[in-house]
Write a protein that holds these residues in place. Structure first.
Motif, mmCIF file in Angstrom:
data_model
loop_
_atom_site.group_PDB
_atom_site.id
_atom_site.type_symbol
_atom_site.label_atom_id
_atom_site.label_comp_id
_atom_site.label_asym_id
_atom_site.label_seq_id
_atom_site.Cartn_x
_atom_site.Cartn_y
_atom_site.Cartn_z
ATOM 1 N N ARG A 44 0.944 -1.057 0.146
ATOM 2 C CA ARG A 44 -0.544 -0.056 0.237
ATOM 3 C C ARG A 44 0.962 1.215 0.135
ATOM 4 N NH1 ARG A 44 -5.218 1.946 0.905
ATOM 5 N NH2 ARG A 44 -5.512 3.497 2.299
ATOM 6 N N ILE A 45 1.646 1.168 1.002
ATOM 7 C CA ILE A 45 2.777 2.491 0.691
ATOM 8 C C ILE A 45 3.540 3.060 -0.559
ATOM 9 C CG2 ILE A 45 5.256 3.347 1.493
ATOM 10 C CD1 ILE A 45 4.585 1.467 4.986
ATOM 11 N N GLY A 46 3.698 1.271 -1.698
ATOM 12 C CA GLY A 46 4.379 1.724 -2.961
ATOM 13 C C GLY A 46 3.453 2.391 -3.570
ATOM 14 N N ARG A 47 2.039 1.907 -3.855
ATOM 15 C CA ARG A 47 0.994 2.724 -4.504
ATOM 16 C C ARG A 47 0.353 3.507 -4.186
ATOM 17 N NH1 ARG A 47 -2.541 -0.863 -3.163
ATOM 18 N NH2 ARG A 47 -4.192 0.342 -1.944
ATOM 19 N N LEU A 48 0.726 4.358 -2.665
ATOM 20 C CA LEU A 48 0.073 5.192 -2.737
ATOM 21 C C LEU A 48 1.190 6.556 -2.641
ATOM 22 C CD1 LEU A 48 -1.408 5.145 1.490
ATOM 23 C CD2 LEU A 48 -2.536 6.040 -0.541
ATOM 24 N N ALA A 49 2.421 6.080 -2.613
ATOM 25 C CA ALA A 49 3.598 7.048 -3.331
ATOM 26 C C ALA A 49 4.073 7.465 -4.216
ATOM 27 C CB ALA A 49 5.232 6.249 -2.859
ATOM 28 N N ALA A 65 -4.198 13.801 -4.823
ATOM 29 C CA ALA A 65 -2.207 13.306 -4.383
ATOM 30 C C ALA A 65 -2.719 14.056 -2.614
ATOM 31 C CB ALA A 65 -2.038 14.842 -5.162
ATOM 32 N N GLU A 66 -3.152 15.313 -2.665
ATOM 33 C CA GLU A 66 -3.343 15.505 -0.946
ATOM 34 C C GLU A 66 -4.315 14.472 -0.278
ATOM 35 O OE1 GLU A 66 -2.242 18.066 0.736
ATOM 36 O OE2 GLU A 66 -1.313 19.161 -0.989
ATOM 37 N N SER A 67 -5.325 13.496 -1.081
ATOM 38 C CA SER A 67 -5.814 12.020 -0.013
ATOM 39 C C SER A 67 -4.695 11.111 0.201
ATOM 40 C CB SER A 67 -6.886 11.768 -0.530
ATOM 41 O OG SER A 67 -7.242 10.662 -0.228
ATOM 42 N N ALA A 68 -4.074 10.931 -0.695
ATOM 43 C CA ALA A 68 -3.266 9.807 -0.944
ATOM 44 C C ALA A 68 -2.007 10.138 -0.208
ATOM 45 C CB ALA A 68 -2.362 9.636 -2.568
ATOM 46 N N GLY A 69 -0.826 11.208 0.230
ATOM 47 C CA GLY A 69 -0.632 12.146 0.794
ATOM 48 C C GLY A 69 -0.982 11.476 2.399
ATOM 49 N N GLN A 85 -3.207 9.401 3.808
ATOM 50 C CA GLN A 85 -3.050 7.812 3.650
ATOM 51 C C GLN A 85 -1.640 7.431 3.917
ATOM 52 O OE1 GLN A 85 -5.955 6.032 0.842
ATOM 53 N NE2 GLN A 85 -6.873 8.319 0.412
ATOM 54 N N LEU A 86 -1.131 7.701 3.057
ATOM 55 C CA LEU A 86 0.609 7.641 3.327
ATOM 56 C C LEU A 86 0.758 7.754 4.636
ATOM 57 C CD1 LEU A 86 3.404 5.715 1.938
ATOM 58 C CD2 LEU A 86 3.777 8.453 1.282
ATOM 59 N N ARG A 87 0.488 8.550 4.980
ATOM 60 C CA ARG A 87 1.363 8.803 6.190
ATOM 61 C C ARG A 87 0.608 7.694 7.209
ATOM 62 N NH1 ARG A 87 4.622 9.200 9.179
ATOM 63 N NH2 ARG A 87 5.580 10.969 8.105
ATOM 64 N N ALA A 88 -0.867 7.434 7.169
ATOM 65 C CA ALA A 88 -1.054 7.151 8.139
ATOM 66 C C ALA A 88 -0.948 5.233 7.903
ATOM 67 C CB ALA A 88 -2.518 6.845 7.620
ATOM 68 N N SER A 89 -0.612 5.062 6.516
ATOM 69 C CA SER A 89 -0.619 3.926 6.115
ATOM 70 C C SER A 89 1.489 3.105 7.066
ATOM 71 C CB SER A 89 0.009 3.380 5.212
ATOM 72 O OG SER A 89 -1.392 2.956 4.812
ATOM 73 N N LEU A 90 1.632 4.126 6.813
ATOM 74 C CA LEU A 90 3.389 4.413 7.918
ATOM 75 C C LEU A 90 3.630 4.010 9.249
ATOM 76 C CD1 LEU A 90 5.546 7.130 5.651
ATOM 77 C CD2 LEU A 90 6.711 4.363 6.300
ATOM 78 N N ARG A 119 9.072 13.126 -7.089
ATOM 79 C CA ARG A 119 9.383 11.782 -8.432
ATOM 80 C C ARG A 119 10.392 10.900 -7.803
ATOM 81 N NH1 ARG A 119 7.175 16.416 -11.362
ATOM 82 N NH2 ARG A 119 9.332 16.778 -11.783
ATOM 83 N N LEU A 120 11.835 11.246 -7.256
ATOM 84 C CA LEU A 120 12.909 10.140 -7.791
ATOM 85 C C LEU A 120 12.462 10.149 -6.397
ATOM 86 C CD1 LEU A 120 15.250 9.526 -9.206
ATOM 87 C CD2 LEU A 120 16.447 11.404 -7.023
ATOM 88 N N LEU A 121 12.060 10.784 -5.362
ATOM 89 C CA LEU A 121 11.698 9.935 -4.077
ATOM 90 C C LEU A 121 10.972 9.062 -4.333
ATOM 91 C CD1 LEU A 121 12.238 12.978 -1.715
ATOM 92 C CD2 LEU A 121 13.685 10.659 -1.755
ATOM 93 N N ALA A 122 10.185 8.932 -4.892
ATOM 94 C CA ALA A 122 8.562 8.517 -5.609
ATOM 95 C C ALA A 122 8.742 6.647 -5.541
ATOM 96 C CB ALA A 122 7.755 9.440 -6.073
ATOM 97 N N ALA A 123 9.813 7.645 -7.100
ATOM 98 C CA ALA A 123 10.404 6.374 -7.559
ATOM 99 C C ALA A 123 11.023 5.189 -7.028
ATOM 100 C CB ALA A 123 11.153 6.601 -8.596
ATOM 101 N N GLN A 124 12.047 6.428 -5.726
ATOM 102 C CA GLN A 124 12.923 5.509 -4.717
ATOM 103 C C GLN A 124 11.513 3.976 -3.588
ATOM 104 O OE1 GLN A 124 15.348 7.653 -3.421
ATOM 105 N NE2 GLN A 124 16.811 8.099 -4.634
ATOM 106 N N VAL A 125 11.089 4.448 -3.424
ATOM 107 C CA VAL A 125 10.334 4.133 -2.632
ATOM 108 C C VAL A 125 9.564 2.924 -3.249
ATOM 109 C CG1 VAL A 125 7.795 3.931 -1.616
ATOM 110 C CG2 VAL A 125 9.130 5.855 -1.009
#
Length: 667
Positions: free
Chosen positions: A73-78, A88-92, A94-99, A160-166
């Motif tokens: 889920r973290i990878g998808r939300l990233a 995107a705001e909602s995905a961010g 959700q990413l914080r909640a998932s972490l 974008r680079l960090l999202a790719a790394q995630v």
């Protein structure tokens, strides 16, 4: 029992039971019973231990599986958070909640693994798997944390680079989590197998030790303990599954005892009602939640169902902890023991507040839609989707005739040029609203005026999805305005401009004559002996004469000239745009005045008799020069009295020597 025969038989001497042997037997029996009791306790302890181990193993496997799911889920939300907009705001978020959730569950798993220390000592593979899993998840989490920090300044190349790394770190984390799940399951199976072997060995020894009393004491006890163990194990698994379902559901779940006191609530209950578990336990649900404005009939049915131990489902008004309204759809069912005794109730409730509010808003919208004003809803291409009853009343088109048609083709009157509609749509595209007066066509072909308001409805991306048009028929309003205008500026008897409009037009001619350096004239006309006719024949006859004179005056002047009624039997004619030469202008004015005099001299049929009247006409020439409207009318009036004094039925020009723009001698 001793048997008897025909021959003598040998019988050993009877002896009394040895007291010591009897005591030993009793001691042995007590010892066996004690050992049997110890064995039962041991089995129970083993069962409890196995249950705890199984629960711990199941929780560790579940947490490991959850880590795998959260990594995915973290990878998808990233990827989703590397964008712009609300999604995107909602995905961010959700990413914080998932972490956060992954960190909490990871800590719990680490703690469980630490508690089961022997687990790791049994397998070097598990140690390696744990190390790999810890490394990969930390890399994934750190990359995701860096992505969230980078997003604070908006999407950039760095985010974008960090999202790719995630996304790159997701697969190793998923693989490590899956390896951990597999290793835990393998070790759990091995531990269970070892425990089973030990249990078999202990059972064999127990059988050898207590062979004599196995059938009478040990075996029934063992069977009982085993049945109890299996039942407890099954119940534990069942309770674990039920508790997991109750915690994961979005519906509020509460359990009460036979005294109607809450004994358990799930997390959703607290989320929906605002009451924490510590605030809800021990209290009655009705006193805690039920709103004082709830439907009395629903409250009565609920109380009756509880009294009789029956189930019930209903929607009714409740309240949250903050006092706000909360509509719950409650399904309440009784909990009974094996003997049928009522032990309490379980209630599952869903929050339907938003649905109820939406239904209420829809009802209000439906009532508003059927208002006195016509309403039309179209799609982005102006194709009609829905109309109300007022639309049919105004246009004559039924809903079935209008739906599917394009508004412009259905209602257009043809009175407005293309530029009008182009300007309207330009305003709509810029401000998403336009209103104004338009002419449309009814179904019967009648063209009518309407006041139209159009609002564009856009989606979240700003794309136009619909247009909502509201209009009303302003035919009566236009007629009223016309009538008011007519009353304000026209004489109701002759339909000629009245004194107010006369002064306005005379002022305009004054300005025009000065601007174009031309002459103009004012003719003041009074009907001779009109009062005598009015007094002798009545006002109705006098009105007939005035109407006919007004008609003849209009016929005697040019289209650009103005004929007005000053009041009573007095009329004023404004001759505009005469010659710039004084003599020629006088000739033009004299000719028109003479034409008027001749026209008025013609006989008029008034009822059953013919009447021959005459006018006295005063003429005043002017050419701007600062002369006021009142002064011009005064001069023409003076000239008219000169005509009357000369014997009536005459034309006289106003004479004032040395006045610019004024003719002084009629020809």
């Amino acid at each position: 029992m001793r048997s008897t025969t025909s021959k003598a038989s040998f019988s050993p001497p009877e002896t009394k039971p040895d007291a010591s042997a009897h005591g030993w037997v009793r001691v042995a029996m007590y010892a066996v019973l004690l050992l049997a009791s110890a064995q039962a306790v041991f089995y129970a302890w083993q069962a409890e231990k196995a249950q705890r181990v199984r629960a711990a193993d199941a929780e560790m496997a579940e947490l490991a599986g959850a880590q795998r799911m959260l990594s995915q889920r973290i990878g998808r939300l990233a990827v989703l958070s590397d964008a712009e907009g609300v999604a995107a705001e909602s995905a961010g978020e959700q990413l914080r909640a998932s972490l956060d959730r992954a960190a909490v569950q990871g800590q719990r798993l680490d703690w469980l693994l630490a508690q089961a220390g022997g687990f790791q000592s049994e397998s070097q593979d598990l140690v390696r798997t744990l190390a790999t899993w810890s490394t990969t998840r930390q890399r994934l989490w750190s990359r995701a944390e860096a992505l969230l920090e980078s997003r604070l300044n908006g999407p950039t190349a760095g985010t974008r680079l960090l999202a790719a790394q995630v996304e790159i770190e997701v697969d190793p984390a998923l693989e490590a989590a899956q390896d951990l799940v597999d290793e835990l399951e393998r070790l759990a199976r091995r531990r269970y197998s070892t425990a089973a072997d030990a249990a078999k060995l202990w059972a064999t020894c127990s059988v050898l030790m207590f062979l004599i009393l196995t059938l009478s004491v040990a075996e029934p006890t063992a069977r009982m303990v085993k049945r109890q163990y299996l039942r407890l194990t099954a119940q534990a698994h069942e309770l674990q599954r039920l508790a997991l379902v109750a915690e994961l559901t979005n519906n509020a779940v509460l359990i009460s005892d036979a005294e109607r006191r809450i004994v358990w609530v799930n997390r959703a209950f607290s989320d929906i009602t605002g009451y924490g578990a510590d605030e809800a336990l021990g209290r009655e649900p009705g006193l805690l939640l039920l709103h004082e404005d709830a439907d009395p009939s629903i409250r009565a049915k609920l109380s009756l169902a509880i009294e009789n131990g029956h189930g019930m489902r209903a929607q009714f008004l409740n309240r949250r902890k903050d006092g706000s309204e909360l509509w719950l759809d409650l399904d309440m069912q009784p909990l009974r023991g094996d003997n049928g005794t009522l032990n309490g109730f379980v209630g599952v409730a869903s929050d339907v507040t938003a649905r109820r509010q939406a239904q209420a808003e829809l009802r209000v919208a439906a009532i508003a839609f059927e208002s006195l004003e016509a309403m039309v809803i179209t799609d982005a291409k102006q194709v009609i989707l829905k109309v109300n009853q007022a639309f049919t009343q105004i246009t004559g088109y039924t809903a079935s005739e209008a739906v599917g048609q394009v508004t412009g083709r259905l209602l257009s009157s043809g009175r407005h040029p293309p530029a009008f509609y182009a300007a309207m749509w330009q305003v709509l595209s810029e401000s998403q609203h336009w209103q104004g007066e338009v002419w449309n066509r009814r179904r019967n072909g009648e063209i009518y005026p309407e006041w139209l308001s159009i609002t564009a409805v856009a989606d979240e991306a700003g794309r136009i999805q619909n247009y909502v048009a509201v209009f009303s028929d302003i035919t009566l309003k236009k007629q009223a305005e016309k009538a008011i205008h007519s009353l304000a500026f026209y004489d109701p008897l002759t339909d000629l401009p009245n004194r107010r409009l006369l002064r306005d037009r005379l002022g305009q001619v004054l300005i025009a004559s000065e601007r174009h350096h031309t002459l103009a004239a004012v003719l003041f006309i009074d009907l001779d002996r009109f009062k005598a006719l009015n007094d002798s024949r009545g006002h109705d006859v006098g009105d007939q004469l005035l109407i006919e004179v007004a008609r003849r005056l209009r016929a005697s002047v040019r289209a650009k000239d103005t004929v007005a009624r000053q009041g009573g039997d007095e009329f004023v004619v404004i001759l505009a745009d005469l010659s710039s030469c004084l003599d020629q202008a006088m000739s033009q004015a004299a000719a028109i005045a003479e034409k008027i005099r001749s026209a008025v001299n013609e006989p008029v049929q008034l009822g059953n008799f013919a009447y021959v009247g005459s006018p006295s006409i005063g003429v005043c020439l002017f050419s701007g020069g600062g002369t006021s409207v009142d002064e011009l009318l005064k001069r023409a009036d003076i000239a008219m009295y000169q005509a009357k004094n000369s014997g009536r039925n005459a034309v006289r020009f106003f004479e004032q020597p040395s006045t610019v723009g004024v003719a002084v001698h009629p020809g």
